[in-house]
Design an enzyme around this catalytic site. Structure first.
Site, PDB file in Angstrom:
ATOM      1  CG  ASP A   1       0.904  -2.850  10.359  1.00 12.56           C
ATOM      2  OD1 ASP A   1       1.763  -2.218   9.701  1.00 12.56           O
ATOM      3  OD2 ASP A   1       0.108  -3.649   9.833  1.00 12.56           O
TER       4      ASP A   1
ATOM      5  CD  GLN B   1      -8.507   6.063   6.739  1.00 14.26           C
ATOM      6  OE1 GLN B   1      -8.127   5.902   7.880  1.00 14.26           O
ATOM      7  NE2 GLN B   1      -9.301   5.195   6.135  1.00 14.26           N
TER       8      GLN B   1
ATOM      9  NE  ARG C   1      -1.623  -4.983  -1.887  1.00 13.77           N
ATOM     10  CZ  ARG C   1      -1.354  -4.454  -0.711  1.00 13.77           C
ATOM     11  NH1 ARG C   1      -0.186  -4.723  -0.137  1.00 13.77           N
ATOM     12  NH2 ARG C   1      -2.203  -3.664  -0.098  1.00 13.77           N
TER      13      ARG C   1
ATOM     14  CG  ASP D   1       3.662  -6.827   8.066  1.00 17.63           C
ATOM     15  OD1 ASP D   1       3.011  -6.154   7.242  1.00 17.63           O
ATOM     16  OD2 ASP D   1       3.140  -7.682   8.796  1.00 17.63           O
TER      17      ASP D   1
ATOM     18  CB  THR E   1       2.596   0.752   6.086  1.00 20.75           C
ATOM     19  OG1 THR E   1       1.236   0.418   6.384  1.00 20.75           O
ATOM     20  CG2 THR E   1       3.431   0.521   7.341  1.00 20.75           C
ATOM     21  CB  ILE E   2      -1.406   4.807   6.324  1.00 19.95           C
ATOM     22  CG1 ILE E   2      -2.392   3.674   5.984  1.00 19.95           C
ATOM     23  CG2 ILE E   2      -1.026   5.602   5.081  1.00 19.95           C
ATOM     24  CD1 ILE E   2      -3.747   4.151   5.511  1.00 19.95           C
ATOM     25  CG  ASP E   3      -2.105  -0.242   7.843  1.00 19.31           C
ATOM     26  OD1 ASP E   3      -3.050   0.552   7.696  1.00 19.31           O
ATOM     27  OD2 ASP E   3      -1.883  -1.186   7.057  1.00 19.31           O
TER      28      ASP E   3
ATOM     29  CG  MET F   1      -8.421   2.279   5.368  1.00 22.14           C
ATOM     30  SD  MET F   1      -7.567   2.710   3.838  1.00 22.14           S
ATOM     31  CE  MET F   1      -6.882   1.116   3.392  1.00 22.14           C
TER      32      MET F   1
ATOM     33  NE  ARG G   1      -1.810  -5.362   7.662  1.00 22.61           N
ATOM     34  CZ  ARG G   1      -0.660  -5.986   7.460  1.00 22.61           C
ATOM     35  NH1 ARG G   1      -0.517  -6.804   6.452  1.00 22.61           N
ATOM     36  NH2 ARG G   1       0.374  -5.779   8.264  1.00 22.61           N
TER      37      ARG G   1
ATOM     38  N   GLY H   1       0.820  -1.207   0.000  1.00 24.54           N
ATOM     39  CA  GLY H   1       0.000   0.000   0.000  1.00 24.54           C
ATOM     40  C   GLY H   1       0.854   1.256   0.000  1.00 24.54           C
TER      41      GLY H   1
END
Length: 331
Positions: free
Chosen positions: A133, A262, A75, A106, A129-131, A173, A175, A14
């Site tokens: 994580d 986002q 991807r 990751d 990554t915006i997450d 968002m 995930r 992403g």
């Protein structure tokens, strides 16, 4: 100092605001060290499709303020085939690439680790990554911008919620992580926050959401009410949760799903600075011999963290904010 003559960079997974800042810093730092930079396009697909170009100074001019990534992202199913990692490594060898920088999350780092089994050069990751994580860094590139984007949307939704005295559920968002949800929810003054770290939510648990709503109605009367929800928090999604709440309490609840908005937009200053810092640090560490590491930032200091450990465990969100949010009565 390790002699790297040619390094490559790609952005995978992403997209995240600030990736362009990292690409720019990588090119500028490498050029200052007389190292050539090759940019692979469309993530790992560029390795399989031989889609690449030499990045020069003019390619990275006026990109720091742009969202997305000039190298594009995608991807890559080919990398997941049995022979995929070896084929990707063969391309790097064929092009005399001495080192590879992967900007992503990751999942992208797992791909890099598979390629490393067949690649004779060095690999380093940059967390984009915006997450937020990825373990081993306080913040990932894109996270700060995603919070501001979500916050801007929630503030606007609050205006119409106040006008109609309605209940709105805003899905963000992330995930399987509640980083964006917790931060944006607190910053927006949301009445409730629902995210994985607060426990699972099923149709049988609706009372835990309904009770605070009813309590607020007793204290304040009919008024706006905002619930910020992390994606994947309720079976069927946030729209299903809004419908279930409407049926249970007899008040119209609306679901607003922000989705990929986002990921877009011009990166805020924090992401431009972080992208620049980690991109430059990654190049410097490669020249010092770093391999299978991620360039991260902890307590304001650029650090290396083993690439294999970045997704080994679920990165914990701020325990103080979690405790405080639960203490004041939100779900």
């Amino acid at each position: 100092m390790n002699r790297i003559k040619r390094l490559a960079v790609l952005t995978s997974g992403g997209d995240a605001p600030g990736m362009n800042a990292a690409i720019r810093a990588i090119q500028l730092t490498a050029a200052a060290c007389n190292v050539e930079v090759i940019g692979f396009k469309h993530g790992y697909n560029g390795l399989f499709e031989q889609e690449y170009k030499t990045l020069l100074g003019h390619h990275v001019q006026n990109i720091i303020q742009r969202g997305g990534t000039i190298l594009k992202s995608a991807r890559c199913p080919a990398l997941q085939t049995p022979d995929g990692p070896a084929q990707a490594a063969a391309t790097l060898h064929q092009l005399d690439i001495d080192a590879l920088i992967v900007i992503g999350g990751d999942g992208s780092f797992r791909g890099a680790l598979e390629i490393a089994k067949h690649y004779q050069g060095q690999i380093i990751g940059v967390p984009g990554t915006i997450d937020n994580d990825v373990d081993g860094t306080d913040n990932t590139i894109g996270y700060a911008t995603a919070i501001d984007t979500a916050l801007d949307a929630i503030d606007k939704i609050r205006d119409t919620a106040d006008a109609f005295e309605r209940i709105f559920l805003v899905e963000l968002m992330g995930r399987h992580s509640g980083y964006i949800t917790l931060s944006a929810g607190i910053a927006a003054g949301a009445e409730q926050i629902i995210c994985p770290e607060f426990g699972s939510l099923s149709p049988d648990d609706l009372r835990s959401v309904i009770t605070p709503i009813q309590h607020a109605q007793l204290l304040l009367g009919k008024s706006s009410y905002i619930i910020v929800v992390a994606e994947n928090s309720y079976p069927g999604g946030t729209t299903a949760l809004a419908e279930a709440l409407s049926h249970a309490i007899g008040i119209e609840c609306r679901a607003c799903i922000l989705g990929h908005i986002q990921r877009g937009g011009s990166p805020v200053g924090a992401d431009r600075i972080l992208g620049t810092k980690l991109g430059a640090f990654a190049v410097e560490q490669l020249l010092q011999g770093a391999h299978l590491q991620m360039a991260g930032e902890i307590n304001g200091e650029a650090v290396l963290y083993p690439l294999s450990k970045t997704g080994e465990r679920q990165k914990a969100i701020d325990p103080f904010l979690v405790r405080w949010q639960q203490q004041v009565g939100s779900y």
